[in-house]
Scaffold this motif. Structure first.
Motif, mmCIF file in Angstrom:
data_model
loop_
_atom_site.group_PDB
_atom_site.id
_atom_site.type_symbol
_atom_site.label_atom_id
_atom_site.label_comp_id
_atom_site.label_asym_id
_atom_site.label_seq_id
_atom_site.Cartn_x
_atom_site.Cartn_y
_atom_site.Cartn_z
ATOM 1 N N ARG A 1 -3.506 8.623 2.981
ATOM 2 C CA ARG A 1 -3.013 9.896 3.519
ATOM 3 C C ARG A 1 -3.472 10.033 4.958
ATOM 4 N N ILE A 2 -2.695 10.785 5.709
ATOM 5 C CA ILE A 2 -3.013 11.062 7.105
ATOM 6 C C ILE A 2 -2.992 12.570 7.278
ATOM 7 N N SER B 1 -11.061 19.929 6.859
ATOM 8 C CA SER B 1 -10.477 20.582 8.028
ATOM 9 C C SER B 1 -9.168 19.942 8.474
ATOM 10 N N PHE B 2 -8.731 18.872 7.815
ATOM 11 C CA PHE B 2 -7.481 18.221 8.180
ATOM 12 C C PHE B 2 -6.369 18.670 7.254
ATOM 13 N N ARG B 3 -5.220 18.852 7.835
ATOM 14 C CA ARG B 3 -4.037 19.232 7.072
ATOM 15 C C ARG B 3 -3.196 17.962 6.846
ATOM 16 N N SER B 4 -2.974 17.633 5.600
ATOM 17 C CA SER B 4 -2.259 16.413 5.258
ATOM 18 C C SER B 4 -0.812 16.486 5.733
ATOM 19 N N LEU B 5 -0.327 15.396 6.322
ATOM 20 C CA LEU B 5 1.043 15.344 6.822
ATOM 21 C C LEU B 5 2.047 15.290 5.689
ATOM 22 N N THR B 6 3.236 15.767 5.972
ATOM 23 C CA THR B 6 4.350 15.658 5.034
ATOM 24 C C THR B 6 5.381 14.717 5.627
ATOM 25 N N ALA B 7 6.288 14.223 4.792
ATOM 26 C CA ALA B 7 7.273 13.239 5.229
ATOM 27 C C ALA B 7 8.138 13.772 6.377
ATOM 28 N N VAL C 1 0.849 -1.189 0.000
ATOM 29 C CA VAL C 1 0.000 0.000 0.000
ATOM 30 C C VAL C 1 0.886 1.241 0.000
ATOM 31 N N ARG C 2 0.482 2.268 -0.749
ATOM 32 C CA ARG C 2 1.248 3.511 -0.811
ATOM 33 C C ARG C 2 0.790 4.479 0.272
ATOM 34 N N LEU C 3 1.681 4.774 1.208
ATOM 35 C CA LEU C 3 1.456 5.824 2.198
ATOM 36 C C LEU C 3 2.084 7.080 1.615
ATOM 37 N N VAL C 4 1.285 8.115 1.408
ATOM 38 C CA VAL C 4 1.778 9.340 0.785
ATOM 39 C C VAL C 4 1.733 10.465 1.808
#
Length: 151
Positions: free
Chosen positions: A111-112, A141-147, A49-52
């Protein structure tokens, strides 16, 4: 729904749905153990699975815009229905991971995102297929996490 109702629902489905439910149940157990024993990036690699974590978000719209074959739709439906019942833990992260596994041959992303509400940090995970968010409930309302952010 009570477990007996779940069995009745499953018995009304074709035998391939029974097999898919058994596969999804076994995978849900693997995911549960994995979430407790290994880091998320490693678990997603093991699942195929791709976690982006690039800070971007797919297009929010009707998940019906994603054209799924009848087999893909059934696989996703059986998997997500299974997670609604005990003993499974149908949190958004588990739902996104198992949904992505069911559609892993497609262009997908798990995505998280996070948000802060009244001083409390909340997280949400979702599945995107072909760049479209499959779980549009409240992700705006959620801000997507970055690496670079801790996952």
């Amino acid at each position: 729904m009570r477990p007996l109702g779940t069995v009745r629902t499953l018995l009304r489905r074709p035998p391939r749905a029974w097999f898919r439910a058994a596969q999804a149940a076994a995978l849900a157990g693997v995911v549960e153990v994995g979430l407790r024993t290994v880091r998320l990036p490693r678990l997603t690699r093991l699942l195929g699975v791709r976690l982006v974590l690039d800070g971007a978000v797919g297009r929010v719209g009707d998940p019906g815009l994603v054209r799924l074959s009848s087999s893909e739709a059934e696989r996703l439906d059986v998997t997500w229905r299974l997670l609604r019942h005990r003993p499974f833990n149908g949190t958004c992260l588990r739902r996104a991971l198992l949904g992505a596994h069911a559609l892993r041959h497609r262009d997908h992303a798990v995505r998280i995102g996070v948000q802060k509400v009244a001083g409390e940090v909340k997280a949400h995970a979702w599945l995107e297929v072909d760049g479209i968010v499959m779980d549009p409930d409240g992700i705006e309302s959620f801000r997507s996490l970055t690496a670079g952010a801790p996952a």
